[in-house]
Design a protein around this motif. Structure first.
Motif: not given
Ligand SMILES: Nc1ncnc2c1ncn2[C@@H]1O[C@H](COP(=O)(O)OP(=O)(O)OP(=O)(O)O)[C@@H](O)[C@H]1O
Ligand SMILES: [Mg+2]
Lengths: 227, 353
Positions: B276, B267-274
């Motif tokens: 969240v 998810l982090r790789a996909q840019g989901i903010p930490a």
């Protein structure tokens, strides 16, 4: 005026006896409108290169620029925003969240990124094109490797990013599908003016590339297209 | 929140087990706290029911009611108001054919004074002569009925139970409320002594006798034989139980979060903010703990309804809420500890190449 530019990148893992230099003075550019292929055998440093290009890991030395901005200068938050809004990653493994259905993988993005995602019609068309429109209610564990990979591609395209970084996106696809994916990526590059970087050992993608780099033992050279 | 709920829904077994563990741990804490409190209340129930603020005892009694005596002479130095009442204590063992012996506290009262006046009966009436007593409900639970005659110690006379009252325990033993004269004969002291003590709703009893001393009710309760020792034992037991349980829960939530790291890396790789991801983690722990506590509370209430009355259990809502709050707080802490790891999670390490 390159969208992605890597200058004199070196990457070293470990120290002392376990020290391995995975990337040696790598120079690379990709512009919007082109599909750039990085070809190399297993262990040559492809994934390392791609994750450095996308800001998932930092190089030991050298500079990565995305849209003329040095990644080093971006804060963690800016980098996150950049990844969310500008980059679509298709990773080699573990692309999907195991406890979300295919549909929910997209819902999650909607929740975090409220605007700018492709609309539901476009998504349906994309899923149809990739022949995964009947998997929307399934969990990743219920999909085949190839289906997983195509969902990952759709997921990366969902935010309509300027840059797509794909690691072996065709690894478990048959030749027919490889051609479709190749065509799709090429179209995205030329028609929608995206910069697409695909690292792979899959020579079947060669025909769709605008430019090709060869990587062997961490050394990258640009191929002239005609040999 | 979306991620947290979807994950629980998808991994029912895993989360079910974690909730079950939280339920058991909080149930254990709730029940033990209530039991300890129940026992502690049995020391002080009667005293609390009088609503007194101070007590006058003989200064050489070591703040102990059964060691304290007020002579008639000393009594002459007292100026009692309507807020004061004599208390005359005798430790007795009750005997009656067909009933088990019960160790009890005979408390002699004066009819017109506030302790006797305010006495609330669940049945019967108050003592009208020196051979009548009002007994704690414990006697009722042991099979005694209104009108039953009991013998005290090895005294010859018998006493009749004319009333029952609830919540009259003093220093663990049930109370028999009688009269001052009744007390004199039970103690065999004759009429030289007036009572054991004077309790007062005021801050002190007016006395000009230097052999008598005023104590606050709190001082008096703390000095009840065994009371403080018992309480500190229980407090330590429960505190240790709490700390250890909280650590266990925190560790479980920590492990839970650590197991999620590969997903978070994606998810982090996909840019989901930490942010969240962190919010989701904390929200999830919160749901698990709240769910666990609610189930544990229901179990505790059921236990209270089913447990035999001979086992004292006392529910103190503020205290239990505090315990529940502590549980929620530490589990959130348990979820927060790995947040650093979430923030630092290196997508590449988990995703591999
Ligand atoms: N974190 C790391 N620590 C140490 N060595 C590493 C690390 N990551 C990668 N390597 C090494 O770097 C080299 C290149 O790895 P990389 O994953 O980039 O190869 P690749 O070209 O993607 O291979 P494949 O085609 O099998 O995916 C390998 O020899 C690998 O063992
Ligand atoms: Mg790789």
């Amino acid at each position: 005026m390159s969208t992605i530019e890597l200058k004199h990148i070196n990457k070293v893992f470990g120290t002392g006896l376990s020290r391995v230099q995975v990337l040696h003075d790598v120079n690379f550019t990709a512009e919007r409108g082109e599909l750039v292929l990085v070809l190399g055998p297993s262990g040559s440093g492809k994934s390392t290169f791609l994750t450095i290009a996308g800001g998932l890991q930092t190089p030991t030395s050298g500079e990565v620029q995305l849209n003329q901005k040095s990644l080093e200068q971006l804060s963690q938050k800016d980098l996150e925003n950049f990844r969310l809004n500008k980059i679509g990653f298709v990773l080699q493994a573990y692309n999907l969240v195991p406890y979300l259905t295919v549909k929910e993988q997209f819902t999650l993005v909607d929740r975090v990124r409220k605007a700018g995602n492709i609309d539901s019609n476009e998504l349906t068309n994309l899923l149809k094109y990739l022949e995964i429109n009947d998997t929307v209610d399934k969990y990743p564990a219920e999909l085949s490797g190839g289906q997983n990979q195509r969902v990952a591609i759709a997921r990366a395209l969902y935010t309509d990013p300027e840059i797509i970084l794909a690691d072996e996106p065709t690894a478990s696809l048959d030749t027919g599908r490889v051609q479709e994916v190749g065509k799709l990526l090429k179209e995205l590059a030329t028609q929608q003016n995206k910069a697409i970087v695909v690292v792979t050992h899959d020579l079947r993608l060669k025909d769709y590339a605008s430019r090709i780099y060869q990587i062997t033992d961490g050394k990258m050279v640009e191929d002239s297209k005609d040999n | 929140m979306f991620l947290a709920l979807k994950e629980i829904k998808h991994e029912k077994l895993r989360y079910g087990l974690i909730i079950a563990m939280i339920v058991l741990v909080s149930y254990l804490i709730f029940v033990l706290t209530s039991l300890a409190l129940g026992l502690s209340n049995q020391n002080t129930q009667a005293i609390t029911s009088w609503n007194a603020n101070s007590i006058l005892l003989n200064k050489d009694s070591n703040t102990n009611l059964s060691q304290s005596l007020i002579t008639q002479e000393q009594d002459a130095d007292l100026k009692l108001t309507k807020n004061d009442a004599y208390l005359a204590q005798a430790s007795v063992v009750t005997k009656s054919s067909g009933h088990e012996q019960i160790a009890a506290n005979y408390l002699g009262l004066q009819k017109k004074q506030f302790v006797n006046q305010n006495l609330k009966l669940s049945s019967g009436h108050k003592a009208e002569n020196d051979h009548q007593v009002v007994a704690d409900e414990k006697f009722q639970h042991s099979g005694y009925k209104l009108g039953d005659k009991i013998k005290l110690n090895s005294l010859s006379g018998s006493y009749k139970i004319v009333g029952f009252t609830k919540g009259a325990k003093f220093n663990i033993a049930p109370v028999l409320y009688g009269t001052l004269v009744g007390w004199q004969s039970i103690r065999g002291l004759g009429s030289n002594f007036k009572a054991s003590a004077v309790v007062s709703k005021d801050s002190h009893v007016k006395s000009s006798n230097s052999n008598l001393k005023n104590y606050s009710i709190k001082q008096f309760i703390d000095k009840l034989p065994g009371y403080s020792a018992q309480n500190s034992t229980f407090t330590f037991m429960i505190a240790f139980l709490m700390i250890i349980s909280l650590i266990v829960i925190a560790v479980f939530l920590y492990i839970l979060t650590i197991q999620k790291l590969p997903n978070y890396a994606v998810l982090r790789a996909q840019g989901i903010p930490a942010k969240v991801l962190v919010k989701n983690t904390i929200f999830q722990s919160f749901i698990l703990v709240i769910g666990g506590i609610i189930i544990a509370s229901i179990l505790t209430i059921l236990t209270a309804l089913l447990i035999p009355t001979s086992v004292p259990m006392s529910f103190n809502l503020p205290l239990l809420s505090l315990v529940a709050f502590g549980l929620v707080l530490t589990s959130i802490l348990g979820a927060i500890i790995p947040v650093r790891t979430i923030l630092k999670v290196d997508p590449v390490q988990v995703i591999g190449g």
